[in-house]
Every structure is written in structure tokens, then in C-alpha cells.
Design a protein around this motif. Structure first.
Motif, PDB file in Angstrom:
ATOM      1  N   ALA A 134       0.873  -1.487  -0.157  1.00  0.00           N
ATOM      2  CA  ALA A 134      -0.135   0.293  -0.059  1.00  0.00           C
ATOM      3  C   ALA A 134       1.188   1.324   0.240  1.00  0.00           C
ATOM      4  CB  ALA A 134      -0.829   0.073   1.342  1.00  0.00           C
ATOM      5  N   MET A 135       2.386   0.993   0.834  1.00  0.00           N
ATOM      6  CA  MET A 135       2.996   2.632   0.726  1.00  0.00           C
ATOM      7  C   MET A 135       3.007   2.736  -0.751  1.00  0.00           C
ATOM      8  SD  MET A 135       6.358   2.569   2.536  1.00  0.00           S
ATOM      9  CE  MET A 135       7.684   2.028   1.078  1.00  0.00           C
ATOM     10  N   ASP A 136       3.625   1.946  -1.318  1.00  0.00           N
ATOM     11  CA  ASP A 136       4.513   1.738  -2.735  1.00  0.00           C
ATOM     12  C   ASP A 136       3.358   2.614  -3.649  1.00  0.00           C
ATOM     13  OD1 ASP A 136       6.513   1.333  -3.891  1.00  0.00           O
ATOM     14  OD2 ASP A 136       5.348  -0.134  -5.299  1.00  0.00           O
ATOM     15  N   SER A 137       2.337   2.240  -3.420  1.00  0.00           N
ATOM     16  CA  SER A 137       1.429   2.799  -4.748  1.00  0.00           C
ATOM     17  C   SER A 137       0.514   4.655  -3.934  1.00  0.00           C
ATOM     18  CB  SER A 137       0.153   2.381  -4.967  1.00  0.00           C
ATOM     19  OG  SER A 137       0.209   2.223  -3.579  1.00  0.00           O
ATOM     20  N   LEU A 138       0.418   4.890  -2.523  1.00  0.00           N
ATOM     21  CA  LEU A 138      -0.053   5.861  -2.008  1.00  0.00           C
ATOM     22  C   LEU A 138       0.547   6.342  -1.438  1.00  0.00           C
ATOM     23  CD1 LEU A 138      -3.168   3.855   0.683  1.00  0.00           C
ATOM     24  CD2 LEU A 138      -3.290   4.829  -1.761  1.00  0.00           C
ATOM     25  N   ARG A 139       2.581   6.445  -1.164  1.00  0.00           N
ATOM     26  CA  ARG A 139       3.066   7.464  -1.272  1.00  0.00           C
ATOM     27  C   ARG A 139       3.453   8.595  -2.776  1.00  0.00           C
ATOM     28  NH1 ARG A 139       8.480   7.188  -3.524  1.00  0.00           N
ATOM     29  NH2 ARG A 139       9.546   7.483  -1.507  1.00  0.00           N
ATOM     30  N   ASN A 140       2.583   7.937  -3.698  1.00  0.00           N
ATOM     31  CA  ASN A 140       2.622   8.982  -4.155  1.00  0.00           C
ATOM     32  C   ASN A 140       1.470   9.836  -4.363  1.00  0.00           C
ATOM     33  OD1 ASN A 140       4.982   7.302  -5.688  1.00  0.00           O
ATOM     34  ND2 ASN A 140       2.986   6.583  -7.212  1.00  0.00           N
ATOM     35  N   ALA A 186      -0.433   7.499 -11.152  1.00  0.00           N
ATOM     36  CA  ALA A 186      -1.985   7.127 -11.193  1.00  0.00           C
ATOM     37  C   ALA A 186      -2.502   7.748 -10.357  1.00  0.00           C
ATOM     38  CB  ALA A 186      -2.210   5.327 -10.655  1.00  0.00           C
ATOM     39  N   VAL A 187      -1.957   8.633  -9.255  1.00  0.00           N
ATOM     40  CA  VAL A 187      -2.901   9.276  -8.849  1.00  0.00           C
ATOM     41  C   VAL A 187      -1.705  10.525  -7.648  1.00  0.00           C
ATOM     42  CG1 VAL A 187      -3.057   7.684  -6.203  1.00  0.00           C
ATOM     43  CG2 VAL A 187      -3.952   9.385  -6.051  1.00  0.00           C
ATOM     44  N   SER A 188      -1.574  11.657  -7.600  1.00  0.00           N
ATOM     45  CA  SER A 188      -1.038  11.854  -6.948  1.00  0.00           C
ATOM     46  C   SER A 188      -1.558  13.690  -6.619  1.00  0.00           C
ATOM     47  CB  SER A 188       0.603  12.632  -8.255  1.00  0.00           C
ATOM     48  OG  SER A 188      -0.105  13.190  -8.869  1.00  0.00           O
ATOM     49  N   GLY A 189      -0.815  14.783  -5.800  1.00  0.00           N
ATOM     50  CA  GLY A 189      -1.224  15.751  -5.728  1.00  0.00           C
ATOM     51  C   GLY A 189      -1.948  16.033  -4.393  1.00  0.00           C
ATOM     52  N   GLY A 190      -1.485  14.983  -3.488  1.00  0.00           N
ATOM     53  CA  GLY A 190      -2.094  15.311  -2.199  1.00  0.00           C
ATOM     54  C   GLY A 190      -1.306  15.700  -0.912  1.00  0.00           C
ATOM     55  N   PRO A 233       2.213  19.842  -6.648  1.00  0.00           N
ATOM     56  CA  PRO A 233       0.826  19.583  -7.169  1.00  0.00           C
ATOM     57  C   PRO A 233       0.231  18.259  -7.773  1.00  0.00           C
ATOM     58  CG  PRO A 233       1.847  21.057  -9.178  1.00  0.00           C
ATOM     59  CD  PRO A 233       3.145  21.032  -7.888  1.00  0.00           C
ATOM     60  N   THR A 234      -0.255  18.327  -9.005  1.00  0.00           N
ATOM     61  CA  THR A 234      -0.656  16.947 -10.002  1.00  0.00           C
ATOM     62  C   THR A 234      -0.007  16.452 -10.860  1.00  0.00           C
ATOM     63  OG1 THR A 234      -3.536  17.466  -9.076  1.00  0.00           O
ATOM     64  CG2 THR A 234      -2.512  16.065 -11.293  1.00  0.00           C
ATOM     65  N   ALA A 235       0.738  15.379 -10.677  1.00  0.00           N
ATOM     66  CA  ALA A 235       2.041  14.920 -11.706  1.00  0.00           C
ATOM     67  C   ALA A 235       1.181  15.271 -12.796  1.00  0.00           C
ATOM     68  CB  ALA A 235       2.012  13.818 -11.525  1.00  0.00           C
ATOM     69  N   PRO A 236       2.256  15.972 -14.040  1.00  0.00           N
ATOM     70  CA  PRO A 236       1.826  15.813 -15.134  1.00  0.00           C
ATOM     71  C   PRO A 236       1.882  14.485 -16.437  1.00  0.00           C
ATOM     72  CG  PRO A 236       4.194  16.508 -15.590  1.00  0.00           C
ATOM     73  CD  PRO A 236       4.253  16.210 -13.475  1.00  0.00           C
ATOM     74  N   HIS A 250      13.050  10.199   2.615  1.00  0.00           N
ATOM     75  CA  HIS A 250      13.707   9.866   0.977  1.00  0.00           C
ATOM     76  C   HIS A 250      13.578   9.937   0.004  1.00  0.00           C
ATOM     77  CE1 HIS A 250      15.570   6.826  -1.952  1.00  0.00           C
ATOM     78  NE2 HIS A 250      16.757   7.326  -1.170  1.00  0.00           N
ATOM     79  N   SER A 251      13.590  10.667  -1.256  1.00  0.00           N
ATOM     80  CA  SER A 251      13.185  10.524  -2.069  1.00  0.00           C
ATOM     81  C   SER A 251      11.965  11.388  -2.685  1.00  0.00           C
ATOM     82  CB  SER A 251      11.897   8.625  -2.776  1.00  0.00           C
ATOM     83  OG  SER A 251      12.639   8.540  -4.409  1.00  0.00           O
ATOM     84  N   LEU A 252      10.627  10.893  -3.072  1.00  0.00           N
ATOM     85  CA  LEU A 252       9.612  11.251  -3.248  1.00  0.00           C
ATOM     86  C   LEU A 252       9.309  11.704  -2.109  1.00  0.00           C
ATOM     87  CD1 LEU A 252       6.734   9.603  -5.503  1.00  0.00           C
ATOM     88  CD2 LEU A 252       8.051  11.758  -5.719  1.00  0.00           C
ATOM     89  N   GLY A 253       9.819  11.440  -0.619  1.00  0.00           N
ATOM     90  CA  GLY A 253       9.111  11.273   0.744  1.00  0.00           C
ATOM     91  C   GLY A 253      10.305  12.551   1.443  1.00  0.00           C
ATOM     92  N   GLY A 254      11.623  12.985   0.653  1.00  0.00           N
ATOM     93  CA  GLY A 254      12.734  13.991   0.612  1.00  0.00           C
ATOM     94  C   GLY A 254      11.845  15.056   0.140  1.00  0.00           C
ATOM     95  N   TYR A 255      10.629  14.687  -0.855  1.00  0.00           N
ATOM     96  CA  TYR A 255      10.680  15.817  -1.993  1.00  0.00           C
ATOM     97  C   TYR A 255       9.379  16.635  -0.982  1.00  0.00           C
ATOM     98  CZ  TYR A 255       7.976  18.413  -5.785  1.00  0.00           C
ATOM     99  OH  TYR A 255       6.530  19.834  -6.089  1.00  0.00           O
TER     100      TYR A 255
END
Length: 302
Positions: free
Chosen positions: A126-132, A147-151, A138-141, A183-188
Motif C-alpha cells: 500500500a505504501m508503494d502506491s499511496l506515497r505518490n 495513477a494518483v498524485s497531488g495530495g 501539485p498533480t503530476a504532469p 527519502h526520494s518522494l519522501g525527501g520531496y
């Protein structure tokens, strides 16, 4: 005949004594139960409590998160001390490793014992997808194919107005020592949280560790945000540690860590202490744990 009988008896007696000796020898070799010496400074395994987990529903995100918690071993016996709070993103992957490393760092590097809270999901998958969903804004281009982003704005609200409220009510937290690392998107997300807090004048978190942040996300959104906010000349009373691995860089692309470093140092934020590091010969995934631990040394330096 008597001699034969005596020899037989002697053989039987010898065999009996041999077996008895073997049994006694075996008993002697059984190791005694290990006794842990509570005051032994080398007994680092007991520095922190066993991790506990619970699910917390977020009104902001409309979803539940698994919250991991580990406390200093003396937390319940010492009822007067307040402790730093370390919050770890991607807790399904990193929480236990962070706690394990903190035990050694407490002994060898003088790291302060802290309340460690991991923010995770019901399981690793679940982490692997919901972290996005939660770590981006903002929402990913379309070219990023998320699949889901911007939250991240909702997730930030969950941390600030729901999770931190619960933690600071339940535990004795030193509110001048609250840290967020990812880290990574978490670092973002760590950088997003910091810049968004600067914009809104919110400083509940004053220490940030951003490891291999995805700075290219959404056409370098966080770098553009920093550029926009720098003209406001607001104070930034935080410590920030940012690292990437040298092998993450490519001659084909701009070095975004260096770009962020130059931007922030040029802006000269009042009260900010910044450190930007590139680990030699490190790939993207190599940098996570070393980056966290080196970052903790920096942010807790006096």
C-alpha cells in the motif's frame, strides 16, 4: 572363568562411568542464561522500546495510516524529561532500521534519545502506491504517469493538525526539537512541507532531513517555490540537511541539488542553518539510511 567375569564387570563399570561422565560433561557445557546488565553502556539493544503500531484515521486525507512508535527505554521511569521527536516517512520500509541505527548512534555519536514516530501505511505494498498520492504537489504532469498524485497539502495538514496534536498530547515532546525526514518522494515532501510552512508562517517543525529528493518532480516545482518565496525575505528558523548520491547525477541533466543549494544560499534566509551534501559513488537507494543518520548528526549539533 572368574577372571572373565571380572573383566566383563570391569567393562560394564567402565562403560557406565563413561556414560555418566559424558552426561555430566554435557550439563557443564550448557550456557547459562544471558544476564543483561541494565547499566552496561554497551547494552545498546535496550536503549529503545519495542516498536508499537496503531492505525489512525485522517480526516484531512480521508484514509488511515499505520503509525509506528518507539520510546527511549527510560521514558516511563523518568517522568520529567521531554524528548526530541523524530518523524520518519515511508515507515514500512525505514522505521525499524532508523531505530536500530539510533541505538548505536546514541552510544557512539551522542545522539539524544528521542521519541521516534514512523508514518506508514497498512502494509508495504500500500505504501508503494499511496506515497505518490501523499508526498506530491501539485498533480503530476501526464508524462510522469502517476495513477494518483497531488495530495501533499492534505498530508501536511494531517501531520500538523492531527498527528502532531495527538503525539504532543500523549507524549512529553520537546516542541523545540521536532524533526521530519524522508527519502526520494519522501525527501520531496520534506522540502514541500518546509517551503509551504515558510509561506504560511508555520514553524511547528524546525528540523528537516531530505535524502535524494525528487527535485525534478512537476517541472522542478519546489525549486520554483523557493525562488518565489525568497523574495518575501521571511525568516526560516530551521535546520535543513539535503543529500544525494553522486551516481544519481548525470551529465545529460542539470544538477538540481547544486541548483537548490545555490538558490537557498543566495537567498540568505535569516535563522536558517543549511547543509547540502553529495555522497560519492552512491546510487539513489544507497543514500537512504546513511543520509538519515548523517542528517541527524547535523540537525542535533549545538
Amino acid at each position: 572363568m572368574k577372571i572373565l567375569s571380572f573383566c566383563r564387570f570391569s567393562s560394564i563399570l567402565f562403560l557406565f562411568l563413561f556414560i555418566l561422565s559424558a552426561c555430566n560433561s554435557h550439563e557443564v557445557k550448557v550456557p547459562a542464561k544471558t544476564q543483561h546488565v541494565k547499566n552496561d553502556p554497551n547494552e545498546i539493544f535496550s536503549y529503545y522500546s519495542e516498536p508499537e503500531t496503531k492505525m489512525i484515521y485522517s480526516e484531512s486525507v480521508s484514509d488511515s495510516f499505520k503509525i509506528f512508535t518507539s520510546l527511549p527505554s527510560e521514558y516511563n521511569s523518568d517522568t520529567t524529561s521531554a524528548y526530541p521527536l523524530i518523524m520518519v516517512l515511508d515507515a514500512n520500509a525505514y522505521f525499524e532500521s532508523v531505530v536500530a541505527e539510533l541505538k548505536l548512534a546514541t552510544l557512539t555519536q551522542g545522539q539524544p534519545k528521542s521519541i521516534v514516530v514512523g508514518i506508514g501505511y497498512k502494509n508495504f505494498w500500500a505504501m508503494d502506491s499511496l506515497r505518490n498520492r501523499d508526498y506530491t504537489f501539485p498533480t503530476a504532469p501526464p508524462e510522469d504517469e502517476f495513477a494518483v498524485s497531488g495530495g501533499a497539502d492534505k498530508f501536511k495538514n494531517f501531520i500538523n493538525n492531527e498527528l502532531l496534536v495527538k503525539i504532543t498530547k500523549q507524549y512529553r515532546v520537546n516542541k523545540n526539537q521536532i524533526l521530519l525526514m524522508g527519502h526520494s518522494l519522501g525527501g520531496y515532501f520534506v522540502l514541500y512541507h518546509m517551503f509551504n510552512s515558510l509561506e504560511k508562517g508555520e514553524y511547528s517543525i524546525n528540523k528537516y532531513i531530505s535524502v535524494s529528493p525528487s527535485l525534478s518532480y512537476a517541472n522542478q516545482y519546489v525549486l520554483k517555490e523557493e525562488k518565489k518565496l525568497s523574495v518575501l525575505k521571511k525568516p526560516l528558523p530551521v535546520k535543513l540537511y539535503v543529500i544525494t548520491g553522486s551516481l544519481e547525477q548525470s551529465e545529460k541533466y542539470e544538477n538540481l541539488l547544486l541548483k537548490l543549494k545555490n538558490q537557498m544560499e543566495t537567498s540568505r534566509y535569516d535563522s536558517a542553518r543549511l547543509k547540502f551534501v553529495e555522497f560519492g559513488n552512491f546510487e539513489h537507494m544507497d543514500s537512504a539510511m546513511p543520509g538519515f543518520m548523517k542528517g541527524l548528526v547535523f540537525v542535533f549539533e549545538k
